[in-house]
Write a protein that holds these residues in place. Structure first.
Motif, PDB file in Angstrom:
ATOM      1  N   ILE A   1     -16.132 -49.273 -45.547  1.00 29.38           N
ATOM      2  CA  ILE A   1     -17.351 -48.425 -44.890  1.00 29.38           C
ATOM      3  C   ILE A   1     -18.409 -49.511 -44.700  1.00 29.38           C
ATOM      4  O   ILE A   1     -19.014 -49.505 -43.484  1.00 29.38           O
ATOM      5  CB  ILE A   1     -17.733 -46.860 -45.340  1.00 29.38           C
ATOM      6  CG1 ILE A   1     -16.783 -45.928 -45.303  1.00 29.38           C
ATOM      7  CG2 ILE A   1     -19.005 -46.402 -44.962  1.00 29.38           C
ATOM      8  CD1 ILE A   1     -16.916 -44.922 -46.288  1.00 29.38           C
ATOM      9  N   VAL A   2     -18.758 -50.145 -45.817  1.00 29.33           N
ATOM     10  CA  VAL A   2     -19.791 -51.075 -45.514  1.00 29.33           C
ATOM     11  C   VAL A   2     -19.398 -52.371 -44.727  1.00 29.33           C
ATOM     12  O   VAL A   2     -20.249 -52.728 -43.975  1.00 29.33           O
ATOM     13  CB  VAL A   2     -19.801 -51.768 -47.130  1.00 29.33           C
ATOM     14  CG1 VAL A   2     -21.017 -53.121 -47.084  1.00 29.33           C
ATOM     15  CG2 VAL A   2     -20.872 -50.732 -47.987  1.00 29.33           C
ATOM     16  N   VAL A   3     -18.436 -52.606 -44.548  1.00 31.48           N
ATOM     17  CA  VAL A   3     -17.750 -53.620 -43.543  1.00 31.48           C
ATOM     18  C   VAL A   3     -17.792 -53.220 -42.066  1.00 31.48           C
ATOM     19  O   VAL A   3     -18.531 -53.862 -41.353  1.00 31.48           O
ATOM     20  CB  VAL A   3     -16.416 -54.208 -43.923  1.00 31.48           C
ATOM     21  CG1 VAL A   3     -15.876 -55.182 -42.717  1.00 31.48           C
ATOM     22  CG2 VAL A   3     -16.230 -54.923 -45.148  1.00 31.48           C
ATOM     23  N   LEU A   4     -17.546 -51.878 -41.932  1.00 32.43           N
ATOM     24  CA  LEU A   4     -17.745 -51.525 -40.603  1.00 32.43           C
ATOM     25  C   LEU A   4     -18.961 -51.188 -40.312  1.00 32.43           C
ATOM     26  O   LEU A   4     -19.461 -51.517 -38.993  1.00 32.43           O
ATOM     27  CB  LEU A   4     -16.856 -50.003 -40.727  1.00 32.43           C
ATOM     28  CG  LEU A   4     -15.415 -49.970 -40.909  1.00 32.43           C
ATOM     29  CD1 LEU A   4     -14.760 -48.756 -40.842  1.00 32.43           C
ATOM     30  CD2 LEU A   4     -14.956 -50.705 -39.256  1.00 32.43           C
ATOM     31  N   ILE A   5     -19.969 -50.929 -41.135  1.00 29.65           N
ATOM     32  CA  ILE A   5     -21.330 -50.630 -40.741  1.00 29.65           C
ATOM     33  C   ILE A   5     -21.947 -52.058 -40.381  1.00 29.65           C
ATOM     34  O   ILE A   5     -22.827 -52.043 -39.671  1.00 29.65           O
ATOM     35  CB  ILE A   5     -22.119 -49.907 -41.930  1.00 29.65           C
ATOM     36  CG1 ILE A   5     -21.691 -48.457 -41.897  1.00 29.65           C
ATOM     37  CG2 ILE A   5     -23.605 -49.963 -41.634  1.00 29.65           C
ATOM     38  CD1 ILE A   5     -22.449 -47.779 -43.150  1.00 29.65           C
ATOM     39  N   SER A   6     -21.864 -52.898 -41.314  1.00 24.74           N
ATOM     40  CA  SER A   6     -22.379 -54.382 -41.029  1.00 24.74           C
ATOM     41  C   SER A   6     -21.699 -55.204 -39.930  1.00 24.74           C
ATOM     42  O   SER A   6     -22.407 -56.105 -39.370  1.00 24.74           O
ATOM     43  CB  SER A   6     -22.133 -55.050 -42.313  1.00 24.74           C
ATOM     44  OG  SER A   6     -20.822 -55.459 -42.457  1.00 24.74           O
TER      45      SER A   6
ATOM     46  N   ILE B   1     -12.244 -45.336 -54.503  1.00 22.91           N
ATOM     47  CA  ILE B   1     -13.476 -44.903 -53.990  1.00 22.91           C
ATOM     48  C   ILE B   1     -14.053 -46.298 -53.367  1.00 22.91           C
ATOM     49  O   ILE B   1     -14.856 -46.536 -52.733  1.00 22.91           O
ATOM     50  CB  ILE B   1     -14.581 -44.148 -54.908  1.00 22.91           C
ATOM     51  CG1 ILE B   1     -13.900 -42.613 -54.958  1.00 22.91           C
ATOM     52  CG2 ILE B   1     -15.817 -44.277 -54.331  1.00 22.91           C
ATOM     53  CD1 ILE B   1     -14.420 -41.979 -56.103  1.00 22.91           C
ATOM     54  N   ALA B   2     -13.682 -47.433 -54.462  1.00 24.04           N
ATOM     55  CA  ALA B   2     -14.473 -48.634 -54.355  1.00 24.04           C
ATOM     56  C   ALA B   2     -13.864 -49.280 -53.107  1.00 24.04           C
ATOM     57  O   ALA B   2     -14.685 -50.138 -52.282  1.00 24.04           O
ATOM     58  CB  ALA B   2     -14.163 -49.608 -55.275  1.00 24.04           C
ATOM     59  N   ILE B   3     -12.631 -49.117 -52.814  1.00 22.48           N
ATOM     60  CA  ILE B   3     -12.181 -49.750 -51.495  1.00 22.48           C
ATOM     61  C   ILE B   3     -12.609 -49.107 -50.291  1.00 22.48           C
ATOM     62  O   ILE B   3     -12.984 -49.616 -49.243  1.00 22.48           O
ATOM     63  CB  ILE B   3     -10.549 -49.563 -51.664  1.00 22.48           C
ATOM     64  CG1 ILE B   3     -10.167 -50.672 -52.536  1.00 22.48           C
ATOM     65  CG2 ILE B   3      -9.856 -49.822 -50.215  1.00 22.48           C
ATOM     66  CD1 ILE B   3      -8.427 -50.538 -53.026  1.00 22.48           C
ATOM     67  N   ALA B   4     -12.631 -47.496 -50.260  1.00 26.57           N
ATOM     68  CA  ALA B   4     -13.278 -46.912 -49.145  1.00 26.57           C
ATOM     69  C   ALA B   4     -14.640 -47.171 -48.846  1.00 26.57           C
ATOM     70  O   ALA B   4     -15.233 -47.459 -47.796  1.00 26.57           O
ATOM     71  CB  ALA B   4     -13.087 -45.533 -49.409  1.00 26.57           C
ATOM     72  N   THR B   5     -15.548 -47.511 -49.930  1.00 22.82           N
ATOM     73  CA  THR B   5     -16.833 -48.007 -49.844  1.00 22.82           C
ATOM     74  C   THR B   5     -16.989 -49.369 -49.346  1.00 22.82           C
ATOM     75  O   THR B   5     -17.967 -49.487 -48.350  1.00 22.82           O
ATOM     76  CB  THR B   5     -17.429 -48.045 -51.185  1.00 22.82           C
ATOM     77  OG1 THR B   5     -17.492 -46.600 -51.782  1.00 22.82           O
ATOM     78  CG2 THR B   5     -19.151 -48.193 -51.227  1.00 22.82           C
ATOM     79  N   LEU B   6     -16.137 -50.302 -49.678  1.00 25.22           N
ATOM     80  CA  LEU B   6     -16.144 -51.414 -49.096  1.00 25.22           C
ATOM     81  C   LEU B   6     -15.918 -51.377 -47.551  1.00 25.22           C
ATOM     82  O   LEU B   6     -16.208 -52.284 -46.659  1.00 25.22           O
ATOM     83  CB  LEU B   6     -15.133 -52.362 -49.762  1.00 25.22           C
ATOM     84  CG  LEU B   6     -14.723 -53.865 -49.440  1.00 25.22           C
ATOM     85  CD1 LEU B   6     -16.227 -54.569 -49.683  1.00 25.22           C
ATOM     86  CD2 LEU B   6     -13.736 -54.728 -49.856  1.00 25.22           C
TER      87      LEU B   6
END
Length: 41
Positions: free
Chosen positions: A35-40, A28-33
């Motif tokens: 997603i955050v990188v893709l959004i930013s 979950i932490a890797i998936a969140t990271l």
């Protein structure tokens, strides 16, 4: 308190939960990271 037979089942359930947690939290932490990188960007 639980009887001896219940404790065996409880320990097996706890071990399965900890094993699942061991793999799900980093996933979950890797998936969140990602997603955050893709959004930013």
């Amino acid at each position: 308190m639980a009887s001896g037979n219940d404790m065996k089942a409880a320990n097996a359930t706890y071990a399965g939960f900890i094993g699942l947690l061991k793999w799900s939290v980093p996933t979950i932490a890797i998936a969140t990271l990602i997603i955050v990188v893709l959004i930013s960007s």
